[in-house]
Design a protein around this motif. Structure first.
Motif: not given
Ligand code: FE
Ligand code: AMP
Ligand code: ZN
Ligand code: FE
Length: 299
Positions: A17-19, A49-51, A75-77, A86-88, A201-203, A254-256
């Motif tokens: 759930l994180h790529m 993806d970021h933003d 999305i990742e912000i 701190v990413h959401m 995300a990744h806290p 994975s944050d691949y």
């Molecule tokens: Fe991140």
């Protein structure tokens, strides 16, 4: 019939759930990434993806053509907390919402301002990178530090992208610059406003995590990444405890990015409990039923 029902209830999903894709700072295009996830036997994936949501439609199309893989629009912000990353993450977002797209546009603009400032800092350290060079790498994607790292490698100032982060552009390094961001609470609300499920995300790297969580939960946080990249068993245990305490769905991925020379977890190599996936879909049925039916997103 009983057997059929049991099958569904017990069905085990493989997920990531994180790529990231080329729509932000990843290396594979959205279609290539979906294809890789399919080849690695995954059932449920999200690109985060970021933003930007530019990768979502092409990824949905690819997933539809492969038939057995379901793509959750994500999305990742990055958010504004002094001294911490701190990413959401947001899942099941209405990625066509105009106001949402405007907010993302503002975040991307602030990335451009920040990237120019980073080039100035690098220049004062004797490393000259042209803006045009950076734009050639990032193209239409929001400029991120991995693009700056690639420019530093191409210009011969470092041997690897990781070296660029370790020496120059990692947090607390001499060419690191913050960009203008929203607060975590604002981002939680932004995601909820478009039917999304906000997930921290990744806290594990957030030293103020335990003081942050009550406010985030009160603002509507619904999940937290517990299974992530190379998290240790003890980190997972601690985060799992916090996710239970605050009733947050423990998610993972994975944050691949696919960046050469980065130590990265491969797509699908982080195991996420199928129960968490079920809970996410259950919530999405409440928060964004229209998205589920429009894009035929089912378990
Ligand atoms: Fe991140
Ligand atoms: P940005 O959003 O532009 O600040 O860049 C964040 C991205 O940079 C993350 O998604 C990672 O891909 C990468 N990144 C951040 N910190 C590091 C690090 N210390 N080493 C390697 N990559 C990193
Ligand atoms: Zn990234
Ligand atoms: Fe990420």
């Amino acid at each position: 019939m009983k057997e059929f029902k049991e099958n569904i209830l017990n069905k085990s999903f493989k997920s990531d759930l994180h790529m990231h894709t080329t729509a932000s700072d990843g290396v594979l295009s959205p279609a290539e990434l979906v294809d890789l996830a399919f080849k690695r036997g995954l059932d449920i994936i999200s690109i985060t993806d970021h933003d930007t949501v530019a990768g979502i439609l092409p990824a949905l199309e690819k997933a539809r053509s492969l038939k057995t893989i379901t793509l959750i629009p994500g999305i990742e912000i990055n958010t504004d907390v002094p001294g911490a990353e701190v990413h959401m993450l947001g899942y099941f977002i209405d990625f066509n919402n105009k106001e949402f797209l405007n907010s993302l546009g503002e975040l991307r603009d602030s990335r451009n301002v920040r990237a120019r400032q980073m080039l100035e800092k690098l220049s004062s350290l004797g490393m000259k990178i042209e803006w045009e060079h950076l734009k050639r790498i990032a193209q239409d994607s929001p400029v991120g530090r991995p693009h700056v790292a690639q420019a530093l490698v191409e210009a011969g100032y470092v041997h690897s992208s990781q070296e660029a982060f370790d020496k120059f552009i990692g947090r607390n390094c001499p060419a690191y610059i913050e960009h203008k961001k929203m607060t975590p609470l604002e981002v939680v609300r932004l995601i909820i406003n478009v039917g999304g499920i906000p997930v921290l995300a990744h806290p594990d790297n957030i030293s103020s995590l335990e003081s942050l969580l009550p406010d985030l939960k009160a603002a509507g946080l619904m999940g937290m990444e517990v299974f992530y990249d190379s998290y240790s068993d003890s980190a997972i245990r601690r985060l799992l405890g916090l996710s239970l305490k605050y009733d947050l769905i423990p998610t993972g991925g994975s944050d691949y990015h696919g960046i050469k020379g980065h130590q990265e977890t491969m797509v699908g190599d982080v195991k996420v409990p199928p129960e968490s996936i079920r809970r996410l879909f259950k919530l999405a049925e409440k928060c964004n039923p229209i998205l589920l039916s429009t894009y035929n997103l089912t378990l």
